[in-house]
Scaffold this motif. Structure first.
Motif, PDB file in Angstrom:
ATOM      1  N   VAL A  78      -9.553  -0.045  -0.111  1.00 48.53           N
ATOM      2  CA  VAL A  78     -10.458  -0.814   0.556  1.00 48.53           C
ATOM      3  C   VAL A  78      -9.528  -1.316   2.270  1.00 48.53           C
ATOM      4  CG1 VAL A  78     -11.919  -1.738  -1.032  1.00 48.53           C
ATOM      5  CG2 VAL A  78      -9.728  -3.000  -0.817  1.00 48.53           C
ATOM      6  N   ILE A  79      -8.117  -1.142   1.921  1.00 45.79           N
ATOM      7  CA  ILE A  79      -7.301  -1.582   3.032  1.00 45.79           C
ATOM      8  C   ILE A  79      -6.278  -0.487   3.292  1.00 45.79           C
ATOM      9  CG2 ILE A  79      -5.982  -3.406   3.978  1.00 45.79           C
ATOM     10  CD1 ILE A  79      -6.600  -5.245   1.895  1.00 45.79           C
ATOM     11  N   PRO A  80      -6.348  -0.009   4.506  1.00 45.89           N
ATOM     12  CA  PRO A  80      -5.328   1.350   4.753  1.00 45.89           C
ATOM     13  C   PRO A  80      -3.950   0.723   4.188  1.00 45.89           C
ATOM     14  CG  PRO A  80      -6.858   0.933   6.439  1.00 45.89           C
ATOM     15  CD  PRO A  80      -7.015  -0.329   5.720  1.00 45.89           C
ATOM     16  N   ARG A  81      -3.257   1.728   3.696  1.00 44.97           N
ATOM     17  CA  ARG A  81      -1.822   1.549   3.240  1.00 44.97           C
ATOM     18  C   ARG A  81      -0.915   1.090   4.276  1.00 44.97           C
ATOM     19  NH1 ARG A  81       3.266   3.677   2.393  1.00 44.97           N
ATOM     20  NH2 ARG A  81       4.012   3.193   0.275  1.00 44.97           N
ATOM     21  N   TRP A  82      -1.055   1.691   5.463  1.00 44.54           N
ATOM     22  CA  TRP A  82      -0.235   1.508   6.604  1.00 44.54           C
ATOM     23  C   TRP A  82      -0.182  -0.173   7.095  1.00 44.54           C
ATOM     24  CZ3 TRP A  82      -0.062  -0.716  11.425  1.00 44.54           C
ATOM     25  CH2 TRP A  82       0.736  -0.475  12.227  1.00 44.54           C
ATOM     26  N   ASN A  83      -1.437  -0.460   6.937  1.00 41.12           N
ATOM     27  CA  ASN A  83      -2.020  -1.798   7.245  1.00 41.12           C
ATOM     28  C   ASN A  83      -1.339  -3.015   6.423  1.00 41.12           C
ATOM     29  OD1 ASN A  83      -3.354  -0.761   9.481  1.00 41.12           O
ATOM     30  ND2 ASN A  83      -5.411  -1.834   8.754  1.00 41.12           N
ATOM     31  N   VAL A  84      -1.356  -2.760   5.211  1.00 41.02           N
ATOM     32  CA  VAL A  84      -0.790  -3.547   3.840  1.00 41.02           C
ATOM     33  C   VAL A  84       0.728  -3.494   4.270  1.00 41.02           C
ATOM     34  CG1 VAL A  84      -0.533  -4.252   1.611  1.00 41.02           C
ATOM     35  CG2 VAL A  84      -2.968  -3.198   2.566  1.00 41.02           C
ATOM     36  N   SER A  85       1.052  -2.482   4.254  1.00 36.61           N
ATOM     37  CA  SER A  85       2.636  -2.175   4.239  1.00 36.61           C
ATOM     38  C   SER A  85       3.418  -3.070   5.394  1.00 36.61           C
ATOM     39  CB  SER A  85       3.251  -0.779   4.154  1.00 36.61           C
ATOM     40  OG  SER A  85       4.515  -0.627   4.241  1.00 36.61           O
ATOM     41  N   ASN A  86       2.664  -2.718   6.599  1.00 36.98           N
ATOM     42  CA  ASN A  86       3.173  -3.427   7.777  1.00 36.98           C
ATOM     43  C   ASN A  86       3.076  -5.032   7.602  1.00 36.98           C
ATOM     44  OD1 ASN A  86       4.153  -3.036  10.447  1.00 36.98           O
ATOM     45  ND2 ASN A  86       2.211  -4.044  11.135  1.00 36.98           N
ATOM     46  N   LEU A  87       1.789  -5.328   7.182  1.00 32.53           N
ATOM     47  CA  LEU A  87       1.805  -7.073   6.901  1.00 32.53           C
ATOM     48  C   LEU A  87       2.882  -7.442   6.007  1.00 32.53           C
ATOM     49  CD1 LEU A  87       0.242  -9.608   7.052  1.00 32.53           C
ATOM     50  CD2 LEU A  87      -1.124  -8.771   5.350  1.00 32.53           C
ATOM     51  N   VAL A  88       3.070  -6.613   4.936  1.00 32.03           N
ATOM     52  CA  VAL A  88       3.786  -7.216   3.853  1.00 32.03           C
ATOM     53  C   VAL A  88       5.383  -7.404   4.341  1.00 32.03           C
ATOM     54  CG1 VAL A  88       4.931  -6.683   1.503  1.00 32.03           C
ATOM     55  CG2 VAL A  88       2.365  -6.800   2.078  1.00 32.03           C
ATOM     56  N   LYS A  89       5.775  -6.135   4.634  1.00 30.17           N
ATOM     57  CA  LYS A  89       7.248  -5.978   5.130  1.00 30.17           C
ATOM     58  C   LYS A  89       7.507  -6.644   6.447  1.00 30.17           C
ATOM     59  CE  LYS A  89       7.717  -1.381   2.703  1.00 30.17           C
ATOM     60  NZ  LYS A  89       7.941   0.085   3.065  1.00 30.17           N
ATOM     61  N   LYS A  90       6.781  -6.766   7.465  1.00 29.11           N
ATOM     62  CA  LYS A  90       7.174  -7.184   8.818  1.00 29.11           C
ATOM     63  C   LYS A  90       6.951  -8.538   8.888  1.00 29.11           C
ATOM     64  CE  LYS A  90       7.003  -2.843  11.134  1.00 29.11           C
ATOM     65  NZ  LYS A  90       6.855  -1.857  12.576  1.00 29.11           N
ATOM     66  N   THR A  91       5.677  -8.959   8.377  1.00 29.48           N
ATOM     67  CA  THR A  91       5.264 -10.512   8.534  1.00 29.48           C
ATOM     68  C   THR A  91       5.797 -11.061   7.494  1.00 29.48           C
ATOM     69  OG1 THR A  91       3.425  -9.544   9.850  1.00 29.48           O
ATOM     70  CG2 THR A  91       3.301 -11.862   8.864  1.00 29.48           C
ATOM     71  N   TRP A  92       5.365 -10.755   6.177  1.00 32.28           N
ATOM     72  CA  TRP A  92       5.654 -11.507   4.945  1.00 32.28           C
ATOM     73  C   TRP A  92       7.210 -11.590   4.518  1.00 32.28           C
ATOM     74  CZ3 TRP A  92       1.184 -10.489   1.118  1.00 32.28           C
ATOM     75  CH2 TRP A  92       0.012 -10.870   1.854  1.00 32.28           C
ATOM     76  N   LYS A  93       7.819 -10.355   5.078  1.00 29.81           N
ATOM     77  CA  LYS A  93       9.166 -10.233   4.577  1.00 29.81           C
ATOM     78  C   LYS A  93       9.284 -10.102   3.253  1.00 29.81           C
ATOM     79  CE  LYS A  93      10.235 -11.013   8.976  1.00 29.81           C
ATOM     80  NZ  LYS A  93      10.597  -9.928  10.011  1.00 29.81           N
ATOM     81  N   CYS A  94       8.539  -9.241   2.520  1.00 28.30           N
ATOM     82  CA  CYS A  94       8.403  -9.123   1.097  1.00 28.30           C
ATOM     83  C   CYS A  94       8.686  -7.571   0.702  1.00 28.30           C
ATOM     84  CB  CYS A  94       7.168  -9.340   0.440  1.00 28.30           C
ATOM     85  SG  CYS A  94       6.793 -11.285   0.640  1.00 28.30           S
ATOM     86  N   GLY A  95       9.204  -7.320  -0.224  1.00 27.28           N
ATOM     87  CA  GLY A  95       8.991  -5.866  -0.742  1.00 27.28           C
ATOM     88  C   GLY A  95       7.725  -5.176  -1.096  1.00 27.28           C
TER      89      GLY A  95
END
Length: 212
Positions: free
Chosen positions: A146-163
């Motif tokens: 339901v959410i593109p992988r790149w969008n989630v990965s970008n949010l989590v890694k760059k904004t949330w600073k999580c793995g």
């Protein structure tokens, strides 16, 4: 010296967090979804790069909210909640969090988004930052994503600073990678090699699971 790392696994109902844990521990998967209604504690030992590490993996049922913040001059609400509700016991004293969502369910992502924010808001002042790894499960069903992988990965890694890791508990894909990266994130210096190998100790048995 054997270090013990405490890990909390959180997620909405039906995302497969318990399936991830059981796949990691026992190399098994069941098509039958049994909701987690009580905290389950697993005590495996793993060997990474020739060194033994004890793990305490706590599989929590879905919680409505992370134990709350303390008010100045009062007993922390989180402490009271943890004592009153066994489902929350030990939740704030872990070394790392695994937040699992179903890549085919938007609501499950919103759930871990909320829980992550609450974890940040309730951290004890003066303590070191606790690593958080976001896990997108059910990669084998990615046509229903339901959410593109790149969008989630970008949010989590760059904004949330999580793995961020995607896996399939059903097909045992990236399960070992998840726990390998987790041990690296909690500061295990001996685990921080480019090529990390992981295997179980003989001490890993089914009777090392306790339901609290």
């Amino acid at each position: 010296m054997v270090a013990t790392f405490k890990i909390a696994v959180l997620g909405a109902q039906g995302v497969g967090k318990s399936a991830i844990v059981r796949q990691f521990l026992y190399n098994e998967f069941s098509e039958v979804c049994v909701p987690t209604t009580a905290r389950r504690v697993y005590l495996p030992a793993v060997v990474m790069n020739g060194h033994v590490h004890d793990l305490q993996i706590m599989d929590f049922p879905p919680i409505t909210a992370f134990p709350g913040r303390a008010e100045p001059g009062l007993i922390p609400l989180c402490t009271l909640q943890e004592w009153a509700d066994v489902c929350c016991r030990g939740l704030r004293s872990v070394h790392a969090y695994i937040l699992v969502y179903d890549i085919c369910c938007f609501d499950s992502f919103e759930y871990i988004k909320t829980i992550r924010q609450q974890i940040l808001e309730t951290r004890v002042i003066g303590t070191s930052e606790t690593p958080i790894i976001i896990v997108g499960n059910k990669r084998d069903l990615q046509r229903g994503r339901v959410i593109p992988r790149w969008n989630v990965s970008n949010l989590v890694k760059k904004t949330w600073k999580c793995g961020y890791i995607e896996c399939s508990a059903k097909y045992n894909w990236h399960i070992l990678l998840l726990f390998s990266e987790l041990l690296k994130s909690v500061g295990c210096a001996r685990c921080k090699h480019v090529h990390t190998t992981i295997r179980f100790q003989g001490a890993l048995r089914r009777n090392r699971c306790t339901i609290m």
